[in-house]
Motif scaffolding. Structure first.
Motif, PDB file in Angstrom:
ATOM      1  N   PRO A 309     -77.256   6.449  30.941  1.00 33.66           N
ATOM      2  CA  PRO A 309     -76.003   5.930  31.498  1.00 33.66           C
ATOM      3  C   PRO A 309     -76.147   4.492  31.962  1.00 33.66           C
ATOM      4  CG  PRO A 309     -76.499   8.103  32.374  1.00 33.66           C
ATOM      5  CD  PRO A 309     -77.715   7.658  31.626  1.00 33.66           C
ATOM      6  N   ILE A 310     -75.046   3.710  31.792  1.00 28.71           N
ATOM      7  CA  ILE A 310     -74.990   2.345  32.321  1.00 28.71           C
ATOM      8  C   ILE A 310     -74.337   2.429  33.683  1.00 28.71           C
ATOM      9  CG2 ILE A 310     -74.086   0.029  31.986  1.00 28.71           C
ATOM     10  CD1 ILE A 310     -74.130   0.537  28.997  1.00 28.71           C
ATOM     11  N   THR A 311     -75.083   2.190  34.724  1.00 28.55           N
ATOM     12  CA  THR A 311     -74.572   2.326  36.081  1.00 28.55           C
ATOM     13  C   THR A 311     -73.934   1.015  36.534  1.00 28.55           C
ATOM     14  OG1 THR A 311     -76.655   1.627  37.064  1.00 28.55           O
ATOM     15  CG2 THR A 311     -76.398   3.982  36.562  1.00 28.55           C
ATOM     16  N   THR A 312     -73.228   1.069  37.647  1.00 26.01           N
ATOM     17  CA  THR A 312     -72.636  -0.152  38.191  1.00 26.01           C
ATOM     18  C   THR A 312     -73.714  -1.175  38.535  1.00 26.01           C
ATOM     19  OG1 THR A 312     -72.655   0.946  40.341  1.00 26.01           O
ATOM     20  CG2 THR A 312     -70.607   1.038  39.104  1.00 26.01           C
ATOM     21  N   ALA A 313     -74.889  -0.666  38.933  1.00 26.41           N
ATOM     22  CA  ALA A 313     -75.973  -1.611  39.233  1.00 26.41           C
ATOM     23  C   ALA A 313     -76.434  -2.325  37.969  1.00 26.41           C
ATOM     24  CB  ALA A 313     -77.132  -0.871  39.885  1.00 26.41           C
ATOM     25  N   THR A 314     -76.443  -1.587  36.845  1.00 30.82           N
ATOM     26  CA  THR A 314     -76.854  -2.206  35.584  1.00 30.82           C
ATOM     27  C   THR A 314     -75.844  -3.257  35.142  1.00 30.82           C
ATOM     28  OG1 THR A 314     -77.924  -0.131  34.957  1.00 30.82           O
ATOM     29  CG2 THR A 314     -77.507  -1.718  33.202  1.00 30.82           C
ATOM     30  N   ALA A 315     -74.540  -2.940  35.292  1.00 30.14           N
ATOM     31  CA  ALA A 315     -73.500  -3.838  34.794  1.00 30.14           C
ATOM     32  C   ALA A 315     -73.184  -4.976  35.758  1.00 30.14           C
ATOM     33  CB  ALA A 315     -72.227  -3.033  34.515  1.00 30.14           C
ATOM     34  N   PHE A 316     -73.628  -4.935  36.997  1.00 34.03           N
ATOM     35  CA  PHE A 316     -73.266  -5.938  38.001  1.00 34.03           C
ATOM     36  C   PHE A 316     -73.797  -7.317  37.628  1.00 34.03           C
ATOM     37  CE2 PHE A 316     -74.314  -8.314  41.863  1.00 34.03           C
ATOM     38  CZ  PHE A 316     -73.065  -8.395  42.460  1.00 34.03           C
ATOM     39  N   ILE A 317     -72.928  -8.346  37.818  1.00 38.74           N
ATOM     40  CA  ILE A 317     -73.341  -9.732  37.557  1.00 38.74           C
ATOM     41  C   ILE A 317     -73.426 -10.500  38.879  1.00 38.74           C
ATOM     42  CG2 ILE A 317     -72.748 -11.900  36.422  1.00 38.74           C
ATOM     43  CD1 ILE A 317     -71.361 -10.290  34.276  1.00 38.74           C
ATOM     44  N   THR A 318     -72.294 -10.577  39.618  1.00 33.09           N
ATOM     45  CA  THR A 318     -72.264 -11.334  40.869  1.00 33.09           C
ATOM     46  C   THR A 318     -71.073 -10.876  41.684  1.00 33.09           C
ATOM     47  OG1 THR A 318     -72.331 -13.548  41.845  1.00 33.09           O
ATOM     48  CG2 THR A 318     -70.845 -13.209  39.962  1.00 33.09           C
ATOM     49  N   THR A 319     -70.932 -11.432  42.894  1.00 29.01           N
ATOM     50  CA  THR A 319     -69.779 -11.182  43.751  1.00 29.01           C
ATOM     51  C   THR A 319     -69.082 -12.509  44.048  1.00 29.01           C
ATOM     52  OG1 THR A 319     -70.858  -9.286  44.778  1.00 29.01           O
ATOM     53  CG2 THR A 319     -69.007 -10.251  45.962  1.00 29.01           C
ATOM     54  N   THR A 320     -67.752 -12.554  43.834  1.00 26.76           N
ATOM     55  CA  THR A 320     -66.966 -13.753  44.168  1.00 26.76           C
ATOM     56  C   THR A 320     -66.107 -13.451  45.390  1.00 26.76           C
ATOM     57  OG1 THR A 320     -65.147 -13.110  42.718  1.00 26.76           O
ATOM     58  CG2 THR A 320     -66.908 -14.448  41.742  1.00 26.76           C
ATOM     59  N   TYR A 321     -65.640 -14.510  46.081  1.00 24.46           N
ATOM     60  CA  TYR A 321     -64.853 -14.376  47.298  1.00 24.46           C
ATOM     61  C   TYR A 321     -63.552 -15.155  47.141  1.00 24.46           C
ATOM     62  CZ  TYR A 321     -69.114 -12.538  49.254  1.00 24.46           C
ATOM     63  OH  TYR A 321     -70.234 -11.783  49.484  1.00 24.46           O
ATOM     64  N   THR A 322     -62.427 -14.559  47.494  1.00 23.17           N
ATOM     65  CA  THR A 322     -61.098 -15.154  47.363  1.00 23.17           C
ATOM     66  C   THR A 322     -60.494 -15.343  48.752  1.00 23.17           C
ATOM     67  OG1 THR A 322     -60.785 -14.059  45.239  1.00 23.17           O
ATOM     68  CG2 THR A 322     -58.809 -14.885  46.341  1.00 23.17           C
ATOM     69  N   LEU A 323     -59.995 -16.579  49.036  1.00 25.11           N
ATOM     70  CA  LEU A 323     -59.411 -16.877  50.335  1.00 25.11           C
ATOM     71  C   LEU A 323     -58.101 -16.119  50.508  1.00 25.11           C
ATOM     72  CD1 LEU A 323     -59.452 -18.604  52.949  1.00 25.11           C
ATOM     73  CD2 LEU A 323     -58.145 -20.338  51.683  1.00 25.11           C
ATOM     74  N   VAL A 324     -57.952 -15.474  51.682  1.00 27.94           N
ATOM     75  CA  VAL A 324     -56.710 -14.794  52.012  1.00 27.94           C
ATOM     76  C   VAL A 324     -55.756 -15.827  52.592  1.00 27.94           C
ATOM     77  CG1 VAL A 324     -55.636 -12.956  53.371  1.00 27.94           C
ATOM     78  CG2 VAL A 324     -57.943 -12.652  52.439  1.00 27.94           C
ATOM     79  N   ALA A 325     -54.639 -16.059  51.900  1.00 26.55           N
ATOM     80  CA  ALA A 325     -53.717 -17.137  52.283  1.00 26.55           C
ATOM     81  C   ALA A 325     -53.187 -16.931  53.698  1.00 26.55           C
ATOM     82  CB  ALA A 325     -52.563 -17.206  51.283  1.00 26.55           C
ATOM     83  N   GLY A 326     -53.119 -18.050  54.458  1.00 25.89           N
ATOM     84  CA  GLY A 326     -52.507 -18.020  55.777  1.00 25.89           C
ATOM     85  C   GLY A 326     -53.361 -17.408  56.859  1.00 25.89           C
ATOM     86  N   THR A 327     -54.639 -17.209  56.631  1.00 27.87           N
ATOM     87  CA  THR A 327     -55.497 -16.608  57.650  1.00 27.87           C
ATOM     88  C   THR A 327     -56.639 -17.543  57.983  1.00 27.87           C
ATOM     89  OG1 THR A 327     -56.876 -15.498  56.019  1.00 27.87           O
ATOM     90  CG2 THR A 327     -54.947 -14.303  56.817  1.00 27.87           C
ATOM     91  N   SER A 328     -57.139 -17.411  59.196  1.00 27.62           N
ATOM     92  CA  SER A 328     -58.310 -18.177  59.611  1.00 27.62           C
ATOM     93  C   SER A 328     -58.942 -17.477  60.787  1.00 27.62           C
ATOM     94  CB  SER A 328     -57.925 -19.617  59.980  1.00 27.62           C
ATOM     95  OG  SER A 328     -57.080 -19.618  61.120  1.00 27.62           O
TER      96      SER A 328
END
Length: 539
Positions: A309-328
């Motif tokens: 089986p190809i697990t999520t760990a096998t297929a994982f490349i990286t993690t990206t982060y998206t800014l939540v508009a209007g928050t700080s």
């Protein structure tokens, strides 16, 4: 054999107690047919064509288990009957792998020479059957021999082992009354028994189910005889001829001729080419599994198993982060989230907040000090001046709930604390309302981000493996060799009979059964073969 038959009849003639019934019956069914009355005057029952029953009342008493031959010296000119063939040579301890009873029995190795001896060159069996019958046979063994061929201790399709009657437990070795010592003269030692000792007679005897050889006629207990001169000559080693079978697996390309003597076992397949399997399914909810049914391919009867089986760990490349508009947030995000700030913000200092009439260094904020409601002066502050109309510079606390000036507590002004340099507590009346200042601090503000994992995308592509087939054969070869073993020195009164060494030559004992095996039968059984329905023996 005629002499033996007469001897047997003499043995059975004094019979007074009925403990054995010999039945010659006209049917072998569980429920025999009704037999007509027979006029015994018409002739001997053994040749009478009409089915009959015969009951023999035999005397089988305590002495019957005693020795069949009670003369104290072996006479080579006498033929001693028993389970051993008087014409045979025997060895003790069968070293063949898997032998029954751990090989603890006599087995035939050949035939005596013209003198009746077993000392000819190359002989591994040095016990004469005639001498063994003299030493071991009990009277009831002869009876059993005549009736059924002997007591079968082992009785399988391929092996029959007869055992001498178990002698009374209370008889010691060389019991003078029932099983006395048997002497093998010095001249016969090495000829009818192995050369157990030089220049001496050998004394043989039996007790329980054992046979002992020594130099003394003293009566000793059976279990300790081997440690005494009455039984110390029993060999503690065995030499025998064994057949070794070597088995090899021979592999040939599938369909090629089998090797000589080979027995087919199975066909195996060797991988010719390897395949790959991929998938475009994003593993967001667990591993990707491959359960498609493989298809048949040329040159092979199987395909490769599904890949791991190809697990999520096998297929994982990286993690990206998206800014939540209007928050700080003022709190920096924990790694690995981004720490980039959007701007700098001025916020109050931590702890008690203060206002002053003196503008501090940036950053600060301006607020107004006003008169109290219904009054002309302000809240109490710490001043440098002594008069409310001439207050000089001053400082006071801010109410954190209203964010506005409030009274300074009594006794707080001056000293070395927050109000050092402002010794006078009082109010301010001149110049109201007037600007006052709160010292601020500059801090970073951060954006709030959401994390999103990025995975490889897969496309499923079936590439089946091809195999080369090979046929496997087992090829066995045999070789004959000599083996040796250490033994305990205990010899049991047992003998293997009707095997390949004597099944066709020992016609007085061995009879071929319908299934092709040879088994021992009694002389009386043999004589009754002409009676319709054969013979049944019950005790």
């Amino acid at each position: 054999m005629k002499h033996f038959a007469r001897w047997t009849l003499k043995l059975m003639a004094p019979a007074v107690s009925a403990c054995l019934a010999l039945l010659i019956a006209g049917s072998t069914a569980q429920t025999p047919p009704t037999m007509p009355l027979v006029d015994l005057s018409i002739g001997p029952t053994a040749v009478n064509p009409q089915a009959v029953n015969i009951a023999l009342a035999l005397s089988v008493e305590f002495p019957t288990v005693g020795s069949a031959y009670r003369s104290s010296n072996y006479n080579h000119a006498t033929t001693y009957l028993g389970y051993f063939d008087p014409r045979g040579c025997y060895n003790y301890k069968d070293l063949t792998a898997g032998a029954p009873l751990a090989g603890d029995y006599f087995y035939r190795t050949g035939t005596v020479d013209a003198s009746g001896y077993c000392d000819f060159g190359g002989s591994t069996g040095r016990f004469s059957g005639n001498a063994l019958n003299y030493v071991t046979t009990s009277s009831i063994d002869v009876l059993r021999y005549a009736l059924t061929g002997g007591h079968r201790l082992v009785d399988t399709a391929s092996t029959t082992i007869l055992a001498r009657a178990y002698l009374y437990n209370g008889w010691d070795l060389h019991n003078s009354t029932y099983f006395p010592a048997k002497r093998i003269p010095q001249a016969m030692v090495g000829k009818v028994i192995p050369p157990l000792i030089a220049n001496s007679d050998v004394i043989g005897g039996g007790c329980k189910d054992k046979v002992w050889f020594g130099t003394s006629t003293a009566s000793v207990t059976c279990d300790t005889a081997g440690a005494t001169s009455s039984g110390s000559l029993n060999p503690t080693g065995a030499v025998g001829t064994v057949t070794l079978t070597t088995t090899n697996v021979v592999t040939v390309p599938r369909g090629d001729p089998a090797p000589a003597g080979g027995v087919f076992q199975t066909t195996t397949w060797t991988l010719k080419t390897t395949g790959q399997t991929t998938s475009t399914v994003q593993p967001t909810a667990g591993p990707i599994t491959f359960d498609d049914v493989p298809i048949a391919v040329p040159n092979g009867t199987t395909t490769s198993a599904p890949p791991a089986p190809i697990t999520t760990a096998t297929a994982f490349i990286t993690t990206t982060y998206t800014l939540v508009a209007g928050t700080s947030t003022l709190t920096p995000p924990a790694p690995p989230a981004p720490r980039r700030h959007r701007l700098r913000a001025n916020v109050p200092l931590s702890g008690t907040r203060y206002f002053t009439s003196i503008a501090p260094s940036l950053p600060y904020r301006t607020l107004q000090l006003t008169a109290r409601p219904g009054n002309t002066n302000s809240v109490n502050v710490c001043r440098t001046g002594s008069d409310q109309d001439n207050p000089g510079d001053f400082k006071g606390p801010l109410d954190p709930s209203t964010n506005s000036p409030t009274d300074v507590a009594g006794g707080s002004c001056g000293g070395t604390g927050a109000y050092a340099g402002f010794p006078n507590r009082g109010r301010v009346r001149s110049g109201l309302p007037r600007n006052v200042y709160e010292k601020l601090q500059a801090v970073n503000t951060y954006g709030i981000y959401t994390a999103q994992n990025i995975y490889r995308a897969y496309t499923l592509q079936r590439e089946y493996d091809l195999y080369d087939g090979f046929d496997n054969y087992v090829v066995s070869s045999t070789s004959v060799g000599t083996a040796t073993a250490t033994t305990t020195g205990v010899i049991y009164a047992r003998v293997r009979v009707c095997d390949d060494s004597e099944k066709t030559t020992r016609s007085d004992l061995c009879e071929r059964y319908p299934n092709g095996n040879y088994k021992p039968i009694g002389e009386i059984q043999r004589k009754a073969t002409g009676v319709p329905g054969g013979l049944r023996v019950s005790a």
